[in-house]
Design a protein around this motif. Structure first.
Motif, PDB file in Angstrom:
ATOM      1  N   PRO A 109      24.622   5.872 -16.461  1.00  0.00           N
ATOM      2  CA  PRO A 109      23.576   6.540 -16.126  1.00  0.00           C
ATOM      3  C   PRO A 109      22.280   6.610 -16.998  1.00  0.00           C
ATOM      4  CG  PRO A 109      25.845   7.444 -15.327  1.00  0.00           C
ATOM      5  CD  PRO A 109      25.934   6.524 -16.119  1.00  0.00           C
ATOM      6  N   GLY A 110      22.730   6.510 -18.126  1.00  0.00           N
ATOM      7  CA  GLY A 110      21.750   6.444 -19.341  1.00  0.00           C
ATOM      8  C   GLY A 110      21.019   5.249 -19.377  1.00  0.00           C
ATOM      9  N   ASP A 111      21.723   4.159 -18.922  1.00  0.00           N
ATOM     10  CA  ASP A 111      20.885   2.647 -18.962  1.00  0.00           C
ATOM     11  C   ASP A 111      20.032   2.804 -17.643  1.00  0.00           C
ATOM     12  OD1 ASP A 111      22.347   1.735 -21.350  1.00  0.00           O
ATOM     13  OD2 ASP A 111      23.882   0.639 -20.031  1.00  0.00           O
ATOM     14  N   VAL A 112      20.466   3.419 -16.575  1.00  0.00           N
ATOM     15  CA  VAL A 112      19.558   3.393 -15.344  1.00  0.00           C
ATOM     16  C   VAL A 112      18.203   4.360 -15.656  1.00  0.00           C
ATOM     17  CG1 VAL A 112      19.305   4.261 -13.070  1.00  0.00           C
ATOM     18  CG2 VAL A 112      21.338   2.980 -13.759  1.00  0.00           C
ATOM     19  N   LEU A 113      18.504   5.607 -16.687  1.00  0.00           N
ATOM     20  CA  LEU A 113      17.634   6.302 -16.945  1.00  0.00           C
ATOM     21  C   LEU A 113      16.567   5.565 -17.657  1.00  0.00           C
ATOM     22  CD1 LEU A 113      16.360   9.196 -16.916  1.00  0.00           C
ATOM     23  CD2 LEU A 113      17.756   9.832 -18.800  1.00  0.00           C
TER      24      LEU A 113
END
Length: 151
Positions: A109-113
């Motif tokens: 999720p951090g990469d998507v954010l």
């Protein structure tokens, strides 16, 4: 590093054992695309997995380029898919869940954010530059697109 470099095959080890061939976890790796989407590899997958792989191929690998699937069209279509999910109001965790359900893919999720944040910053820059250059319609379009991502 592009977001598509950070998209991985869910249940990678299970697929490796079904196909009986090792391949990278990265969904957009050239070797992964070759093994999963050409002939024998696809035929060895169980029905449920095969359906998801075929959905992925239909949605992202369908182009007329001679270099398909290594032409970059799949990555471009996938980026659009992620942005459309965000425009629907989904946050990074939900986007990861949807791509897992749709295509057996996952990302952090951090990469998507980070990707979404970079997209917003890029649109801000486009808007500013378009205004400076007097391209007010382009600036308004960039502003509208940015608004769709931040709501």
């Amino acid at each position: 590093m592009a977001i598509t470099d950070k998209i991985y095959i869910k249940n990678h080890q299970q697929l490796v054992s079904q196909i009986e061939t090792s391949f990278p976890k990265s969904a957009f790796s050239g070797a992964t695309l070759d093994i999963l989407f050409q002939g024998e590899g696809l035929a060895k997958l169980d029905d449920a997995t095969q359906d998801r792989v075929l959905d992925f191929a239909e949605d992202f690998l369908d182009c007329d380029c001679q270099a398909n699937p290594h032409c970059g069209c799949a990555e471009e279509k996938f980026v659009r898919y992620l942005l459309e999910l965000r425009e629907q109001g989904l946050g990074p965790d939900a986007i990861v869940d949807v791509m897992g359900d749709d295509y057996m893919l996952y990302a952090y999720p951090g990469d998507v954010l980070s990707f979404l944040d970079n997209s917003v910053r890029t649109l801000e820059a486009v808007e500013t530059l378009a205004d400076v250059e007097g391209h007010h319609d382009a600036a308004k379009q960039a502003q509208r697109l940015r608004g769709n991502l931040v709501r």
